[in-house]
Structure formats: structure tokens, C-alpha cells
Design a protein around this motif. Structure first.
Motif, PDB file in Angstrom:
ATOM      1  N   GLN A 273     -33.274 -27.121  53.839  1.00 22.27           N
ATOM      2  CA  GLN A 273     -32.342 -27.859  52.992  1.00 22.27           C
ATOM      3  C   GLN A 273     -31.270 -28.508  53.850  1.00 22.27           C
ATOM      4  O   GLN A 273     -30.700 -27.894  54.748  1.00 22.27           O
ATOM      5  N   MET A 274     -30.993 -29.778  53.564  1.00 24.62           N
ATOM      6  CA  MET A 274     -29.950 -30.489  54.288  1.00 24.62           C
ATOM      7  C   MET A 274     -28.586 -30.098  53.733  1.00 24.62           C
ATOM      8  O   MET A 274     -28.404 -29.955  52.529  1.00 24.62           O
ATOM      9  N   THR A 275     -27.617 -29.965  54.620  1.00 29.15           N
ATOM     10  CA  THR A 275     -26.287 -29.558  54.193  1.00 29.15           C
ATOM     11  C   THR A 275     -25.280 -30.024  55.226  1.00 29.15           C
ATOM     12  O   THR A 275     -25.640 -30.393  56.342  1.00 29.15           O
ATOM     13  N   ASP A 276     -24.005 -30.038  54.831  1.00 35.33           N
ATOM     14  CA  ASP A 276     -22.966 -30.337  55.800  1.00 35.33           C
ATOM     15  C   ASP A 276     -23.000 -29.297  56.913  1.00 35.33           C
ATOM     16  O   ASP A 276     -23.204 -28.106  56.666  1.00 35.33           O
ATOM     17  N   THR A 277     -22.794 -29.758  58.129  1.00 37.43           N
ATOM     18  CA  THR A 277     -22.886 -28.877  59.281  1.00 37.43           C
ATOM     19  C   THR A 277     -21.670 -29.054  60.171  1.00 37.43           C
ATOM     20  O   THR A 277     -21.175 -30.164  60.357  1.00 37.43           O
ATOM     21  N   TRP A 278     -21.215 -27.949  60.712  1.00 34.90           N
ATOM     22  CA  TRP A 278     -20.104 -27.966  61.660  1.00 34.90           C
ATOM     23  C   TRP A 278     -20.615 -27.415  62.988  1.00 34.90           C
ATOM     24  O   TRP A 278     -21.327 -26.419  63.027  1.00 34.90           O
ATOM     25  N   LYS A 279     -20.235 -28.090  64.047  1.00 34.50           N
ATOM     26  CA  LYS A 279     -20.623 -27.680  65.396  1.00 34.50           C
ATOM     27  C   LYS A 279     -19.369 -27.372  66.198  1.00 34.50           C
ATOM     28  O   LYS A 279     -18.441 -28.178  66.260  1.00 34.50           O
ATOM     29  N   VAL A 280     -19.343 -26.203  66.799  1.00 37.26           N
ATOM     30  CA  VAL A 280     -18.217 -25.777  67.633  1.00 37.26           C
ATOM     31  C   VAL A 280     -18.730 -25.606  69.059  1.00 37.26           C
ATOM     32  O   VAL A 280     -19.694 -24.868  69.295  1.00 37.26           O
ATOM     33  N   THR A 281     -18.118 -26.304  70.005  1.00 40.21           N
ATOM     34  CA  THR A 281     -18.556 -26.288  71.396  1.00 40.21           C
ATOM     35  C   THR A 281     -17.465 -25.694  72.275  1.00 40.21           C
ATOM     36  O   THR A 281     -16.289 -26.058  72.151  1.00 40.21           O
ATOM     37  N   LEU A 282     -17.853 -24.793  73.165  1.00 36.47           N
ATOM     38  CA  LEU A 282     -16.891 -24.133  74.045  1.00 36.47           C
ATOM     39  C   LEU A 282     -17.550 -23.895  75.398  1.00 36.47           C
ATOM     40  O   LEU A 282     -18.673 -23.381  75.464  1.00 36.47           O
ATOM     41  N   PRO A 283     -16.886 -24.278  76.499  1.00 36.84           N
ATOM     42  CA  PRO A 283     -17.458 -23.997  77.819  1.00 36.84           C
ATOM     43  C   PRO A 283     -17.393 -22.502  78.136  1.00 36.84           C
ATOM     44  O   PRO A 283     -16.529 -21.776  77.630  1.00 36.84           O
TER      45      PRO A 283
END
Length: 332
Positions: free
Chosen positions: A5-15
Motif C-alpha cells: 500500500q502506498m502511503t506518506d513516507t518520512w526518511k531520516v538520514t544520519l551519518p
């Protein structure tokens, strides 16, 4: 397979550092502050700087401050440098598939490792293994895992057979699956300190039609701190031991691994940098192993060692001096 199912997505990036990335599969850290479970993907930022890695976390709700604080705990190096996580909203995305998008299929010896987003090869000479990235280390897309696959393939090409195999720190289960394909009648165990990795390995086994448990040709999965689990002790000694973990744990586990090995046991070690290989090899030479082959991909060596015939269990070893460096860093 039904479409996700398609949905809003949040991506969090951290080194992070490579050691911090590997530790995610060791401590079972649960970072979600909501009812949803995030997908955590770690990757090498640049092959030229092998210690620089990135943590990418995908979730279906906007990260709140508690969530972000917990993510920052995964990378002490980022906290020390006051680096804040980068938050992006990725609307209308299949975020689990997206997390696989950068993982191209790869070939290592006879093995073709791909994600569920890529088709297997239609070639009888190729062993297809499907591994999706997730909450365990070892998709095959890093030099350490690839080196192990190449080393296992080399042993098979040399005509070596094994009856009792263990993959210590199995992660996704990939190396245990490869061993199952190469030596189909062998008894195989796979262990990991992280129960999540064991669950991931079981799911990956099902994807690849590999049985788990005590049945014939099944891989026995165990959650174990090193080789402490009683089931591992009952199956020892092993004639092939695979350990793709960090240099520190490899050195610490040397006595346990030696105790689980018989004379002529073959040992494959990976997860260490070139700058760490001398210390790792030295630790295993003191337990009766001798280096037989070394394969280096960029800065990541994969070592094949054999336990010398004159050495019994580790507890019986009496070594009073350190072996000269030339003994274990000549041509092999």
C-alpha cells in the motif's frame, strides 16, 4: 505477491561509523515511538572512506522529537559532532521497496544476490539468493559479505567438503544459505546475538525455500551470545566456521571458536579492516589456527584459516611466545 500500500513516507538520514552501523544488528535497539515499526537501512557512504556510513530510517508517520532523539542515540559520533538528522517527506511512495532501490544485484562466484525488486538469473550454473535490506546486517552488498561468498565458492571449487557448519553472527542468514547450496547434506547452524536478526534469517529462509529447524537439510537458527548456546555446544566440533562480524568481537571470540573447532577445521573470518587483520590473525594463531588464504576487497580482507593438526581444544593450548609476523603475512 500483493502490491504494498502506498502511503506518506518520512526518511531520516544520519551519518555514522561502520562500527555503529554494525551494532544496530547486535543490540536489538527498538527506536519506534509509535505503533509503527520503522525500516532501518545502513550503507557505506563512500568506498574510499570505509569507516563513513549512513543510517537511513523510513517510517510512515512524521518523526516526533522523541523518535529523532532515539535515532541520534544510534550514532554517538554524530552526537559528538552536533550533527542533526536530516528529515525528508517522501509522499506516495512504497518505502520498503524504495529502501531497496539502490541495491543492485551482484555476482560473487556462483552466487547471484538480488532483492525482491530484481529478477533472479535464468542460469543453471548460478545460485540465486534473494535478500532484502532490513534490520540485520549482511545483504551481500558489502565487501565483507561478498568476500565470504567468494571464499565459500573457492572452497567448493577446490573440492572441499564439510559435514558440520556454523555461521556465527549470521545477520540476514545469507552465508548460511550459501553454505546450504554448496554442501546440501551438511548439518548447518546459524546464530546471532540479536533476536531480530534470527527472525529476519527465518523469513529470508522461507523466501529462498530453505527449511529451518531440526529437519533433514534444515538450518538450525539460534539466538546466542557468541557460541554460548547449549545447542551449539552439543553440535561442536564444527568442520567449517564462518564469522563475519567486527574485529573486536572476532578477537574476543577466538577462544570460543577454537574450542568449537577440531583439527583441520576451516575458519572464514570477515568484518575487519586491513589495519586490523594483524591483530585478528594473531589472536587466532594463538589458538592454533594458521592463515591459508586472504582475499581483499578495497580495505576489507576475508581470511581463511585452518586449525593445525597438532592443536586440540583451545583450553589445552600452551603458547608462550607470539608467532613472528612473517608466519602469517606471507603469500597465501
Amino acid at each position: 505477491m500483493e502490491p504494498r500500500q502506498m502511503t506518506d513516507t518520512w526518511k531520516v538520514t544520519l551519518p555514522c561509523t561502520r562500527e555503529e552501523a554494525d551494532s544496530l544488528s547486535e543490540d536489538g535497539f527498538f527506536i519506534s515511538s509509535t505503533d509503527s515499526v520503522p525500516t532501518i537501512v545502513t550503507r557505506e557512504a563512500d568506498p574510499k572512506t570505509p569507516d563513513d556510513w549512513v543510517i537511513e530510517t523510513y517510517c510512515d508517520k512524521e518523526p516526533d522529537p522523541v523518535f529523532l532523539d532515539k535515532i541520534c542515540e544510534l550514532s554517538p559520533s554524530a552526537k559528538l559532532s552536533d550533527t542533526d538528522p536530516m528529515v525528508e517527506k517522501l509522499a506516495d511512495q512504497d518505502w520498503v521497496s524504495m529502501s531497496q532501490a539502490g541495491l543492485e544485484p551482484l555476482r560473487a562466484g556462483r552466487f547471484y544476490v538480488h532483492t525482491s525488486n530484481s529478477a533472479p538469473l535464468d542460469d543453471k550454473a548460478v545460485v540465486n539468493i534473494c535478500i532484502d535490506a532490513g534490520q540485520a546486517f549482511g545483504t551481500g552488498h558489502h565487501e565483507t559479505t561478498m568476500g565470504c561468498l567468494e571464499s565459500l565458492d573457492r572452497l567448493k571449487r577446490l573440492g572441499q567438503g564439510f559435514d558440520n557448519i556454523i555461521d556465527v553472527g549470521t545477520g540476514t542468514g545469507l552465508l548460511a544459505f550459501a553454505a546450504r547450496h554448496l554442501w546440501p547434506t551438511a548439518q548447518i547452524m546459524a546464530s546471532d546475538i540479536d533476536p531480530v536478526a534470527v527472525q529476519v534469517s527465518a523469513a529470508n529462509a522461507a523466501t529462498n525455500n530453505i527449511a529451518v529447524g531440526y529437519g533433514y537439510r534444515a538450518i538450525k537458527l539460534e539466538t546466542s551470545n557468541g557460541l554460548d548456546h547449549p545447542a551449539i555446544g552439543r553440535r561442536a566440533p564444527f568442520d567449517l566456521i564462518i564469522a563475519n562480524i567486527l574485529a573486536g568481537p572476532l578477537i574476543a571470540l577466538a577462544p570460543q571458536i577454537a574450542a568449537a573447532a577440531a583439527p583441520d577445521t576451516v575458519l572464514i573470518l570477515a568484518g575487519l579492516l586491513k589495519t586490523q587483520q594483524r591483530d585478528v590473525v594473531h589472536a587466532y594463531m594463538r589458538q592454533g589456527f594458521r592463515l591459508r588464504h586472504r582475499r581483499v576487497e578495497n580495505e576489507w580482507p576475508c581470511l581463511t584459516l585452518v586449525k593445525a593438526k597438532e592443536f586440540g581444544p583451545a583450553k589445552s593450548l600452551k603458547i608462550s611466545r607470539s608467532p613472528p609476523a612473517s608466519d602469517y603475512f606471507g603469500e597465501c
